[in-house]
Design a protein around this motif. Structure first.
Motif: not given
Length: 243
Positions: A210, A214, A217-218
């Motif tokens: 997870e 994240l 995505e950044e």
């Protein structure tokens, strides 16, 4: 809803049938950003085909859509269908044998290569020269075989890509290749974050994948912003480990 073992098996079997490839002997799950064909080899496999296994990395599955994942697996199943993989198997086994012959040292080598001229006062230097020449010839011949095998390996990769395109489409394969570098980097960053949290705060992250998602995505947002700043100029990037 989580997929069942039966549904996963059906998925792989359908893809293998579409690729015209034998089904994997075993499917192994790893934590890496990777999908690969592998097999255990021994001297016996110079004559008997090794059973091919499939590795699927959770770090890869975590970042791909279903169509992209299908393209990645179809590529690997393209390798399953290649009879020329036997050449790679022979080269792999032969490499281990040659490495042992050329670089390995046993009691016979210690006896022949010994500088103690009391053991073999006259024939010692002759034996050493003959042994060195034999090893040089074996290594030179194997280098030629290895170069041919690597050239074949490139052709096998192109053929496996054609299988992936035929099954999942070129767009899915291109998207898969594009996401691999960032997925590699994101999983590395997630590992750093997990290690820091454990050591600094005593916190065990429940799901490192997870965190990978994240971070990815950044990264994609940062790369997208950078792409806008360079106004479409080409940016050189290192190839992902998978390819």
């Amino acid at each position: 809803m989580r997929p069942t073992n039966r549904s996963c098996s059906d998925f792989f079997n359908r893809l293998a049938d579409e690729a015209g490839a034998p089904r994997p002997y075993r499917v192994y799950i790893s934590t890496r950003v990777n999908a690969a064909v592998f097999y255990d080899t021994s001297l016996l496999n110079l004559f008997v085909p090794a059973k091919k296994n499939l590795e699927i990395g959770i770090g890869l599955v975590n970042v791909l859509s279903l169509s992209e994942f299908k393209a990645a697996i179809a590529h690997e199943l393209g390798h399953f269908a290649q009879r020329s993989m036997a050449v790679g198997r022979w080269a792999y086994v032969a490499h281990g044998i040659v490495a042992q012959v050329v670089r390995g040292r046993d009691r016979f080598d210690e006896f022949i290569l010994s500088r103690d001229r009391i053991r073999i006062p006259v024939l010692g230097p002759v034996f050493r020269l003959a042994l060195w020449a034999l090893r040089a010839v074996i290594e030179s011949v194997f280098i030629v075989v290895l170069l041919v095998e690597r050239s074949l390996s490139r052709e096998m990769e192109l053929q496996a890509d054609r299988v992936a395109v035929a099954i999942a489409g070129s767009e899915s394969l291109v998207h898969t290749l594009h996401r691999l570098e960032q997925a590699d980097r994101a999983l590395d960053e997630a590992g750093v974050i997990a290690t820091f949290e454990a050591r600094a705060h005593g916190v065990q992250l429940p799901d490192i994948f997870e965190v990978q998602r994240l971070v990815l995505e950044e990264l994609e947002q940062a790369l997208d912003d950078h792409g806008r700043r360079v106004s479409g100029a080409a940016v050189r990037r290192r190839p992902p480990r998978l390819w």
